[in-house]
Design an enzyme around this catalytic site. Sequence first.
Site, short mmCIF file in Angstrom:
data_model
loop_
_atom_site.label_atom_id
_atom_site.label_comp_id
_atom_site.label_asym_id
_atom_site.label_seq_id
_atom_site.Cartn_x
_atom_site.Cartn_y
_atom_site.Cartn_z
N PHE A 199 0.85 -1.19 0.00
CA PHE A 199 0.00 0.00 0.00
C PHE A 199 0.89 1.24 0.00
O PHE A 199 1.84 1.34 0.78
CB PHE A 199 -0.91 -0.02 1.23
CG PHE A 199 -1.97 1.03 1.21
CD1 PHE A 199 -2.96 1.01 0.23
CD2 PHE A 199 -1.98 2.07 2.11
CE1 PHE A 199 -3.94 1.98 0.18
CE2 PHE A 199 -2.96 3.05 2.07
CZ PHE A 199 -3.94 3.00 1.10
N ASP A 203 1.82 -5.95 7.08
CA ASP A 203 0.61 -5.12 7.13
C ASP A 203 -0.54 -6.05 6.75
O ASP A 203 -0.64 -6.48 5.59
CB ASP A 203 0.71 -3.94 6.17
CG ASP A 203 -0.53 -3.04 6.25
OD1 ASP A 203 -1.58 -3.49 6.75
OD2 ASP A 203 -0.44 -1.88 5.79
N TYR A 228 -11.00 -0.78 9.94
CA TYR A 228 -12.21 -0.23 9.32
C TYR A 228 -12.65 -0.98 8.07
O TYR A 228 -13.61 -0.59 7.43
CB TYR A 228 -12.09 1.27 9.05
CG TYR A 228 -10.82 1.76 8.37
CD1 TYR A 228 -10.63 1.57 7.02
CD2 TYR A 228 -9.86 2.44 9.09
CE1 TYR A 228 -9.49 2.03 6.40
CE2 TYR A 228 -8.70 2.91 8.49
CZ TYR A 228 -8.52 2.70 7.14
OH TYR A 228 -7.39 3.17 6.53
N LYS A 229 -11.91 -2.05 7.73
CA LYS A 229 -12.30 -2.85 6.57
C LYS A 229 -13.13 -4.04 7.07
O LYS A 229 -14.28 -3.88 7.45
CB LYS A 229 -11.04 -3.28 5.81
CG LYS A 229 -10.21 -2.09 5.31
CD LYS A 229 -8.95 -2.57 4.59
CE LYS A 229 -8.05 -1.42 4.22
NZ LYS A 229 -8.64 -0.50 3.22
N ARG A 255 -12.50 -2.93 -7.84
CA ARG A 255 -12.37 -3.92 -6.76
C ARG A 255 -13.74 -4.28 -6.22
O ARG A 255 -14.49 -3.41 -5.76
CB ARG A 255 -11.54 -3.35 -5.61
CG ARG A 255 -10.11 -3.03 -5.94
CD ARG A 255 -9.28 -2.82 -4.67
NE ARG A 255 -9.89 -1.84 -3.76
CZ ARG A 255 -9.33 -1.47 -2.61
NH1 ARG A 255 -8.18 -2.00 -2.21
NH2 ARG A 255 -9.92 -0.56 -1.84
#
Lengths: 421, 421
Positions: free
Chosen positions: B127, B206, B231-232, B381
């Site tokens: 990321f 990560d 938060y995913k 996505r």
Amino acid sequence: MSIDPAHAARPLDAEDELAPFRERFVIDDPALIYLDGNSLGRLPRAAQQRARELVDEEWGRGLIGSWNDRWLRLPERLGAKIARLLGAEADEALLADSTSVNLFKLVVAALRARPDRPRVVTDDLNFPSDLYILQSALQLAGPERRLEVVRSPDGMTLPLETLAAAISPDTALVVLSHTTFRSAFVHDMAAVTDLAHRYGALVLWDVSHSVGALPLSLRETGADLAVGCTYKYLNGGPGAPAFLYVRRDLQPALQNPIAGWFGREDPFRFALDYQPEAGIRRFLTGTPPILSLALVEPGVDLLLEAGLDRVRAKSVRQTEYLIALWEELLAPLGFTLNSPRDPARRGSHVSLGHPEGLRINRALVERLRVVPDFRAPDNIRLGVCPLYTTYAEVLQAVHALRAVVADRLYAEYPREHSGVT
Amino acid sequence: MSIDPAHAARPLDAEDELAPFRERFVIDDPALIYLDGNSLGRLPRAAQQRARELVDEEWGRGLIGSWNDRWLRLPERLGAKIARLLGAEADEALLADSTSVNLFKLVVAALRARPDRPRVVTDDLNFPSDLYILQSALQLAGPERRLEVVRSPDGMTLPLETLAAAISPDTALVVLSHTTFRSAFVHDMAAVTDLAHRYGALVLWDVSHSVGALPLSLRETGADLAVGCTYKYLNGGPGAPAFLYVRRDLQPALQNPIAGWFGREDPFRFALDYQPEAGIRRFLTGTPPILSLALVEPGVDLLLEAGLDRVRAKSVRQTEYLIALWEELLAPLGFTLNSPRDPARRGSHVSLGHPEGLRINRALVERLRVVPDFRAPDNIRLGVCPLYTTYAEVLQAVHALRAVVADRLYAEYPREHSGVT
């Protein structure tokens, strides 16, 4: 100030033009005398409503779309509002991360901007987390850097001359808490900033105990950098994100040492290399905690509506009142005044010292439902928050302090300390 | 997998044993097909209730007392729950700060623990914020340190051999996204960790796109360090604080480079010098944002209740289903599969490439109320969240993608990109 303490509160409350603001907060237990808004401010009614909207509507219904519509620009939109409380321009402040993380970012950035100056100056009145962060930042900045912690002569104040003696041409940065956490001593922002600038040093103010309690003039005094928290006088909620301030002309020269995607120019291109945003947003790092962040706004709005001049005038009047009561009712019982007498050099809390301070504080909270807080070694901090503290509460608190000592209500409590209050 | 796409969803949903979990989320707009839980998870009903309790009771009524009673230990109490999702021990994880800030802390700490090794290895599938943070950390770590970004041969996966060629005895640290954000390619945690350890390097994962989507085995694989967001797939709320993991035996040796009061031993003594807490808590810095932090718990509880094995099994089945549908219905229209075919190497989203991906994504959201997200250059996505995504939604999304291209619904939208989705 001459007051007959038994009778004085009611007329003072009656003529208090900020009194209506108390209704704007959730106070459903009027028997609780809360004098700890300097640690955690009360819940604004508007924040209660805003929380429902944020959770139910923006997160629950808006989902990812709320990022574009509502959240992405919150750090600088709320920063712009807070800037008005700081005496700064709208594009000079930003809301994100904790005070400690923000302090780290700005200290490291400042040290990079003054590479040839080894010394950072602070004082022992500064909040300990700030001192820890300075130690952290200096450790990363290289072995030649050195932290100088100027000692307060009385543990309560720091004369300008004492500070002046520590600042020299090899000073990179002066970092101070504007209003200090134990005694509420207020440094002279203009004088200290002038002094530092005379030697070419930068100044960074931690205004956590000032913002929302007294008007600040970061820009007018020429201050370079500032950080501060939002959960005290701004009533932003527990652990609410902190702000940082960088004077506009310094922004292009300073580099965020924790450069994350939220501070990148056009982060949603997902480029592999970092390129900072042009303005204050470059000091952002990761994704900010939106619920805690957005709930800062209602408390800030209340302060902007009330006006900081009126807030400060009432704060001074209330702390003067408290000190007059201390003198008549508490000094004879062994309480010392651990805050400055001069209101111009005092923030919005008054610290009273007592050898049994820790136990007195505990008895106050548990037996008499008066809530100050305690700061070692012996300070009972009584904070007034003009938007909701009444003179009657101040008077009741003093009577309660008197009762705890006169009746030795503290004697049942242990001497060791644990936890927050 | 052989499916008649027009009819297949209903029986799959009927036999889905996780289907009842959908009721545990706030879904008051069933016409919206939400396939972006990999960016922002939905609102658990329990979080809605918890928010009221937090704001009204704990802040509004409990005030400062809630710090002692409820909040002070939240970072490690919730860290202990998240540890179960990580395959870690309770005292190895902590919840606080953003993923980027946590990454910075652990990278700087790791570099200090490997002072004589100049290189940090990562890949270009990582990321971007992680890459920026690595650049930041390396800049502070001294001029001899160097970041090596291994290039993916296909922009989608990274063979172990390619990575192996970059790791050597001068490697201090290997930092990778376990599940990569664009293609959902999943690195082989055990193999990479073994490889790094063979050369004496540390490994930092990560796991933002893995946690809550597939079982992790940080301890079993011997992983040293990890960070990740909540938060995913954890459904913790917008920008909710991130976690960090430090293997227990490494904790005493690693030093938090942003040492604030929350990581100090007995912070409420307010001592002037920093002394770290004994365990994982030393990696805390400032006061955490309590509202955002506490709301992470309900989503984690749901995953623990459902069990990660069942979650992963459904996730694989749903992405397999989606890929089968892609093959039949979308490949003929020019969509490419930008995610690995092998489910063992694929996370819980599927990226479909199309030269008009950006505009297709926008038309999907605005015209057909199907919400994936878009990641440059051409990835749409589609994320499945087994706790609330239905097979019917996957099927509808594929039909919508087909319609947008077949009917050229995207043609009215501009080519430039702005904002999050």
